[in-house]
Motif scaffolding. Structure first.
Motif, PDB file in Angstrom:
ATOM      1  N   LYS A  20      56.757  20.094  10.883  1.00  0.00           N
ATOM      2  CA  LYS A  20      55.303  20.062  11.000  1.00  0.00           C
ATOM      3  C   LYS A  20      54.665  20.889   9.903  1.00  0.00           C
ATOM      4  O   LYS A  20      53.593  20.557   9.395  1.00  0.00           O
ATOM      5  CB  LYS A  20      54.875  20.552  12.384  1.00  0.00           C
ATOM      6  CG  LYS A  20      55.300  19.597  13.507  1.00  0.00           C
ATOM      7  CD  LYS A  20      54.769  20.051  14.857  1.00  0.00           C
ATOM      8  CE  LYS A  20      55.142  19.032  15.930  1.00  0.00           C
ATOM      9  NZ  LYS A  20      54.643  19.432  17.271  1.00  0.00           N
ATOM     10  N   GLU A  32      58.800  24.425  12.938  1.00  0.00           N
ATOM     11  CA  GLU A  32      58.888  23.501  14.068  1.00  0.00           C
ATOM     12  C   GLU A  32      59.146  22.096  13.547  1.00  0.00           C
ATOM     13  O   GLU A  32      58.473  21.628  12.635  1.00  0.00           O
ATOM     14  CB  GLU A  32      57.587  23.522  14.874  1.00  0.00           C
ATOM     15  CG  GLU A  32      57.612  22.632  16.098  1.00  0.00           C
ATOM     16  CD  GLU A  32      56.309  22.651  16.878  1.00  0.00           C
ATOM     17  OE1 GLU A  32      56.189  21.905  17.868  1.00  0.00           O
ATOM     18  OE2 GLU A  32      55.400  23.411  16.469  1.00  0.00           O
ATOM     19  N   LYS A  33      60.110  21.421  14.134  1.00  0.00           N
ATOM     20  CA  LYS A  33      60.445  20.062  13.705  1.00  0.00           C
ATOM     21  C   LYS A  33      59.436  19.054  14.243  1.00  0.00           C
ATOM     22  O   LYS A  33      58.841  19.243  15.298  1.00  0.00           O
ATOM     23  CB  LYS A  33      61.860  19.692  14.170  1.00  0.00           C
ATOM     24  CG  LYS A  33      62.947  20.508  13.497  1.00  0.00           C
ATOM     25  CD  LYS A  33      64.312  20.188  14.080  1.00  0.00           C
ATOM     26  CE  LYS A  33      65.387  21.074  13.476  1.00  0.00           C
ATOM     27  NZ  LYS A  33      66.698  20.882  14.135  1.00  0.00           N
ATOM     28  N   ASP A  34      59.281  17.974  13.490  1.00  0.00           N
ATOM     29  CA  ASP A  34      58.355  16.894  13.835  1.00  0.00           C
ATOM     30  C   ASP A  34      59.185  15.628  14.036  1.00  0.00           C
ATOM     31  O   ASP A  34      59.895  15.199  13.123  1.00  0.00           O
ATOM     32  CB  ASP A  34      57.340  16.706  12.707  1.00  0.00           C
ATOM     33  CG  ASP A  34      56.289  15.663  13.019  1.00  0.00           C
ATOM     34  OD1 ASP A  34      56.431  14.954  14.034  1.00  0.00           O
ATOM     35  OD2 ASP A  34      55.328  15.540  12.242  1.00  0.00           O
ATOM     36  N   SER A  39      57.875  12.588  14.914  1.00  0.00           N
ATOM     37  CA  SER A  39      56.983  11.438  15.015  1.00  0.00           C
ATOM     38  C   SER A  39      57.340  10.309  14.062  1.00  0.00           C
ATOM     39  O   SER A  39      56.941   9.165  14.276  1.00  0.00           O
ATOM     40  CB  SER A  39      55.531  11.875  14.768  1.00  0.00           C
ATOM     41  OG  SER A  39      55.369  12.423  13.468  1.00  0.00           O
TER      42      SER A  39
END
Length: 415
Positions: free
Chosen positions: A405, A393-395, A397
């Motif tokens: 992530k 899963e990409k993050d 932030s």
């Protein structure tokens, strides 16, 4: 036709790196942004975005824009010299924010410290740490590469490379996380000031390390090479040494952490090309350019500032306005790269602009690529059947990069 496109929607409606849509498909947003013109005003960042590679290369080469954070229209006032902390002494007038003439001088006189022999020696120094870190994973059926490897390799390798004694590692780790924030124009004043204080503490440590090394010379590392350069060049000072090391420890570790994740991900998505990519340091250097071209990591770009009111690429700029150079917009452009969706570690890059171009080409590029090469070689040597454990899963932030992530992998070696 372009004028009609501009009236259809504001730029931020078609380009928004903070959006879920960007995570899902950044490339269509890159194309939409580039279609708006060579220099595009982006309201959310209060900045102009330079979209075309020839213009970016020309800007890098001629250096007609300022790279000094204090020239930004929203920067805090440049403090007078009698009020400088260690941070200002390192960052004003030295390697990172230097005037162009001093920056070119520093690059010229320190280039021997980045020679092939030095890079080979650095690989020798960091290899035991890399080997041990990966050996500790033996017997695991799966693990999170970011948690177990990527988070550790950049700091360990850069500290070994510089020659930073292990007794100082706990105190200086914080600046690895925050150094780039100390001159990031897009974050809050409070967050930037906290990063500035982290940098001040790191500089105090570096001053002690330099004094200790002068008293006890003989180490074969980057700091020793820089001290030799200083002894032979009157125009090169301790503050140039400190700024270069801060760049390696801070900015170098930050970018390498991103590169660690995407390098492994890209290779595991294309296992048939792993052997070619890792066949030699030179082969990997080219493969890494393809990895970063193919990987949608970038969100912003390189900040520059208008040194005076000026006309640029058909637009009127006000003194102090930010100009973001965004070379990654070309990475999936079929007019720039044939078959841009295809991953090919032997793709030709001419010129290769991954680490910049001209006077601002990243002087530590060879070191960064060698560190990644060593890590990948050791990882696949120990785990030749390594594979992804599901799609990560990409993050979104981080302000400047898309990361994961977690990056779970399976070793094929059950406990």
């Amino acid at each position: 036709m372009q004028a009609d496109a501009v009236t259809q929607a504001p730029v931020e409606a078609v380009f928004n790196p903070a959006s879920p849509e960007y995570l899902a498909d950044p490339f269509s947003q890159w194309r939409a942004l580039s279609a708006r013109g060579r220099l595009v005003w982006y309201e959310p960042w209060q900045a102009w975005i330079m979209t075309r590679m020839p213009d970016i290369m020309d800007c890098w080469r001629r250096e007609y824009l300022s790279s000094d954070f204090y020239d930004w229209e929203f920067a805090p006032p440049r403090p007078p010299q009698d009020q400088w902390s260690n941070y200002e002494r390192a960052m004003i007038g030295h390697s990172l924010l230097a005037d162009h003439g001093h920056h070119r001088l520093v690059r010229r006189i320190v280039s021997p410290a980045f020679s092939r022999n030095v890079v080979d020696e650095i690989q020798r120094r960091i290899r035991p740490d890399v080997v041990q870190l990966i050996a500790d994973l033996e017997g695991l059926d799966s693990f999170d590469y970011i948690e177990r490897v990527a988070n550790h390799i950049p700091f360990i390798s850069i500290s070994r490379m510089v020659g930073l004694p292990e007794k100082y590692w706990p105190d200086i780790k914080q600046v690895v996380l925050t150094f780039t924030e100390s001159w990031n124009p897009t974050i809050s004043d409070e967050r930037r000031e906290a990063a500035r204080q982290d940098s001040n503490r790191a500089i105090e440590i570096l001053q002690r390390v330099i004094a200790e090394r002068r008293a006890n010379p003989g180490e074969d590392d980057f700091l020793s090479e820089l001290l030799k350069v200083e002894a032979e060049n009157e125009a090169f000072s301790d503050w140039d040494i400190i700024t270069l090391i801060l760049a390696l420890i801070g900015a170098g570790a930050d970018t390498t952490l991103v590169a660690q994740q995407w390098t492994l991900y890209a290779l595991l998505k294309h296992p048939e090309q792993i052997e070619t990519a890792l066949s030699s340091p030179e082969a990997f250097a080219n493969a890494f350019s393809e990895i970063m071209r193919w990987s949608p990591t970038s969100k912003m770009g390189f900040a520059r500032y208008a040194p005076q009111d000026m006309e640029l690429l058909g637009q009127q700029l006000r003194k102090g306005q930010m100009v973001l150079l965004m070379p990654h917009l070309k990475d999936r452009d079929p007019d720039y790269y044939p078959e841009p969706e295809r991953f090919d570690v032997q793709r030709t890059f001419d010129p290769d602009v991954l680490f910049g171009y001209g006077p601002r080409y990243c002087i530590g590029a060879a070191m960064a690529k060698r560190q990644l090469y060593l890590t990948m070689v050791e990882l696949f040597k120990r785990f030749p059947d390594l594979r992804l454990d599901g799609e990560p899963e990409k993050d979104n932030s981080d302000h400047n990069a898309v990361v994961f992530k977690s990056l779970r992998v399976r070793t094929g070696k059950g406990a």
